[in-house]
Design a protein around this motif. Sequence first.
Motif, PDB file in Angstrom:
ATOM      1  N   LEU A 199       3.641  44.279  36.142  1.00  0.00           N
ATOM      2  CA  LEU A 199       2.469  43.711  36.830  1.00  0.00           C
ATOM      3  C   LEU A 199       3.133  42.186  37.358  1.00  0.00           C
ATOM      4  N   SER A 200       2.587  41.899  38.332  1.00  0.00           N
ATOM      5  CA  SER A 200       2.334  40.256  38.609  1.00  0.00           C
ATOM      6  C   SER A 200       1.672  40.147  39.878  1.00  0.00           C
ATOM      7  N   ALA A 201       0.479  39.293  39.493  1.00  0.00           N
ATOM      8  CA  ALA A 201      -0.213  39.024  40.589  1.00  0.00           C
ATOM      9  C   ALA A 201       0.115  38.467  41.792  1.00  0.00           C
ATOM     10  N   SER A 202       1.071  37.679  41.882  1.00  0.00           N
ATOM     11  CA  SER A 202       1.884  37.171  42.790  1.00  0.00           C
ATOM     12  C   SER A 202       2.511  38.263  43.915  1.00  0.00           C
ATOM     13  N   GLY A 203       3.105  39.069  42.797  1.00  0.00           N
ATOM     14  CA  GLY A 203       4.192  40.152  43.345  1.00  0.00           C
ATOM     15  C   GLY A 203       5.379  39.540  43.371  1.00  0.00           C
ATOM     16  N   SER A 204       5.812  38.337  42.985  1.00  0.00           N
ATOM     17  CA  SER A 204       7.022  37.699  43.199  1.00  0.00           C
ATOM     18  C   SER A 204       7.512  36.794  41.958  1.00  0.00           C
ATOM     19  N   THR A 205       6.668  36.927  40.558  1.00  0.00           N
ATOM     20  CA  THR A 205       7.099  36.575  39.517  1.00  0.00           C
ATOM     21  C   THR A 205       8.617  36.746  38.980  1.00  0.00           C
ATOM     22  N   PRO A 206       9.716  35.875  38.930  1.00  0.00           N
ATOM     23  CA  PRO A 206      10.849  36.209  38.342  1.00  0.00           C
ATOM     24  C   PRO A 206      11.246  37.426  37.423  1.00  0.00           C
ATOM     25  N   TYR A 207      10.492  36.923  36.236  1.00  0.00           N
ATOM     26  CA  TYR A 207      10.293  37.739  35.196  1.00  0.00           C
ATOM     27  C   TYR A 207      10.204  39.409  35.426  1.00  0.00           C
ATOM     28  N   ALA A 208       8.965  39.518  36.217  1.00  0.00           N
ATOM     29  CA  ALA A 208       8.544  40.618  36.555  1.00  0.00           C
ATOM     30  C   ALA A 208       9.609  41.565  37.515  1.00  0.00           C
ATOM     31  N   VAL A 209       9.921  40.903  38.277  1.00  0.00           N
ATOM     32  CA  VAL A 209      10.882  41.404  39.524  1.00  0.00           C
ATOM     33  C   VAL A 209      12.144  41.674  38.788  1.00  0.00           C
ATOM     34  N   ALA A 210      12.925  40.773  38.190  1.00  0.00           N
ATOM     35  CA  ALA A 210      14.101  41.178  37.231  1.00  0.00           C
ATOM     36  C   ALA A 210      14.034  42.370  36.393  1.00  0.00           C
ATOM     37  N   ALA A 211      12.999  42.517  35.700  1.00  0.00           N
ATOM     38  CA  ALA A 211      12.830  43.488  34.722  1.00  0.00           C
ATOM     39  C   ALA A 211      12.749  44.815  35.557  1.00  0.00           C
ATOM     40  N   ALA A 212      11.800  44.685  36.737  1.00  0.00           N
ATOM     41  CA  ALA A 212      11.659  45.909  37.720  1.00  0.00           C
ATOM     42  C   ALA A 212      13.096  46.496  38.244  1.00  0.00           C
ATOM     43  N   LEU A 213      13.994  45.424  38.556  1.00  0.00           N
ATOM     44  CA  LEU A 213      15.139  45.637  39.104  1.00  0.00           C
ATOM     45  C   LEU A 213      16.132  46.521  38.234  1.00  0.00           C
ATOM     46  N   SER A 214      16.095  45.869  36.866  1.00  0.00           N
ATOM     47  CA  SER A 214      17.014  46.404  36.062  1.00  0.00           C
ATOM     48  C   SER A 214      16.575  47.495  35.494  1.00  0.00           C
ATOM     49  N   ALA A 215      15.086  47.962  35.207  1.00  0.00           N
ATOM     50  CA  ALA A 215      14.803  49.286  34.791  1.00  0.00           C
ATOM     51  C   ALA A 215      14.897  50.208  36.070  1.00  0.00           C
ATOM     52  N   LYS A 216      15.020  50.050  37.105  1.00  0.00           N
ATOM     53  CA  LYS A 216      15.014  50.914  38.302  1.00  0.00           C
ATOM     54  C   LYS A 216      16.481  51.289  38.248  1.00  0.00           C
ATOM     55  N   ALA A 217      17.369  50.318  37.923  1.00  0.00           N
ATOM     56  CA  ALA A 217      18.961  50.448  38.001  1.00  0.00           C
ATOM     57  C   ALA A 217      19.190  51.679  36.767  1.00  0.00           C
ATOM     58  N   LYS A 218      18.321  51.743  35.838  1.00  0.00           N
ATOM     59  CA  LYS A 218      18.504  52.723  34.665  1.00  0.00           C
ATOM     60  C   LYS A 218      17.972  54.061  34.870  1.00  0.00           C
ATOM     61  N   GLY A 219      17.227  54.177  36.130  1.00  0.00           N
ATOM     62  CA  GLY A 219      16.865  55.384  36.589  1.00  0.00           C
ATOM     63  C   GLY A 219      15.247  55.684  35.863  1.00  0.00           C
ATOM     64  N   ALA A 220      14.529  54.672  35.789  1.00  0.00           N
ATOM     65  CA  ALA A 220      13.246  54.638  35.386  1.00  0.00           C
ATOM     66  C   ALA A 220      12.299  54.821  36.653  1.00  0.00           C
ATOM     67  N   SER A 221      11.003  55.116  36.340  1.00  0.00           N
ATOM     68  CA  SER A 221      10.059  55.308  37.496  1.00  0.00           C
ATOM     69  C   SER A 221       9.386  54.025  37.401  1.00  0.00           C
ATOM     70  N   ILE A 222       9.284  53.379  38.627  1.00  0.00           N
ATOM     71  CA  ILE A 222       8.638  51.841  38.549  1.00  0.00           C
ATOM     72  C   ILE A 222       7.396  52.118  39.092  1.00  0.00           C
ATOM     73  N   ILE A 223       6.316  51.700  38.300  1.00  0.00           N
ATOM     74  CA  ILE A 223       5.079  51.530  38.823  1.00  0.00           C
ATOM     75  C   ILE A 223       4.797  50.006  38.855  1.00  0.00           C
ATOM     76  N   ALA A 224       4.482  49.446  39.943  1.00  0.00           N
ATOM     77  CA  ALA A 224       4.444  48.052  40.212  1.00  0.00           C
ATOM     78  C   ALA A 224       2.668  48.009  40.625  1.00  0.00           C
ATOM     79  N   ILE A 225       2.059  46.722  40.141  1.00  0.00           N
ATOM     80  CA  ILE A 225       0.982  46.100  40.495  1.00  0.00           C
ATOM     81  C   ILE A 225       0.897  44.995  40.825  1.00  0.00           C
ATOM     82  N   ALA A 226       0.502  44.664  42.110  1.00  0.00           N
ATOM     83  CA  ALA A 226       0.468  43.142  42.607  1.00  0.00           C
ATOM     84  C   ALA A 226      -0.747  42.901  43.238  1.00  0.00           C
ATOM     85  N   ASN A 227      -1.092  41.781  43.495  1.00  0.00           N
ATOM     86  CA  ASN A 227      -2.442  41.455  44.282  1.00  0.00           C
ATOM     87  C   ASN A 227      -2.128  40.784  45.662  1.00  0.00           C
TER      88      ASN A 227
END
Length: 298
Positions: free
Chosen positions: A133-161
């Motif tokens: 989750l990230s209201a802005s959709g650009s929070t560095p912590y959220a984006v970096a975690a999503a990129l790392s998790a995606k590289a591991k083969g997880a399914s990424i469900i993102a919520i932004a405003n």
Amino acid sequence: MLLPTTEQLPQSDAIDALSPHAAAEAMLGGHQAALDAIRAALPALVEGAKAMAAAIRAERSLIYIAAGSSGLMALADACELPGTFGIPAGRIQIHMAGGIPTDGAMPGNTEDDTQAAEVAAQNVHKGDAVIVLSASGSTPYAVAAALSAKAKGASIIAIANNPNTELLNLADIAICLQTPPEVIAGSTRLGAGSAQKVALNMMSSLMGIALGHVYKGQMVNVIADNAKLQKRAAGMIKSITGVSDSVAEAALAQSGGEIKSAILVALGCPINAATDLLAAHDGHLGPCINSLNQDINV
């Protein structure tokens, strides 16, 4: 440069210039408008719920990742899943930038810590459902975690405003809650936070339904670990089966507090057979009860 919607100035009179009652009305209107923004995201919410259910069925994990007020919304949803739907606590991870607060301190600079985000994603595995989750959709912590998790083969469900943001663009399932500007500029704990809370609530509840943990509108996989919930559990058994209080309570005791099994026991099914029947029907009560009725009618 046009600011993201969540950062723009209010569209109405400055809230601090209003009377307390008018300010309260403006806040309520802001929350209601934010909730209306969820409607356009319903198809994506349904897909998110399917991905969450698939992870649980595969004995993988649900992993919530966010910063700030978005992290608090994620924390609330994640912590309620074991009690409400019986999701094993060990199948749930919660990562907040800076860690889960134990007092009122929640430093803002932790949302820029991309190294901590990569550490948070270390325990992500293929098949996990990662809700970021990230209201802005650009929070560095959220984006970096999503990129790392995606590289591991997880399914990424993102919520932004905000639409067309980095987090949404990298997601497998992008849930855009396009809420209007806040009545207090940039305070996403208001409308944006409300929309996130409701969206998470809906998505995880849809997951519970998909897993068979809701039957006839009741939480039949709730963990009855207090007097109130034990009474509710017995009441569910009674309402679904039509048995007496004493039979419902005896069935609940025989099943070790597992409500689905207790319902089948109350209907005359031996406990071992009830367990096997639930396994055969992927934990869904309806087909189990239909099977018992067919056996009776034969």
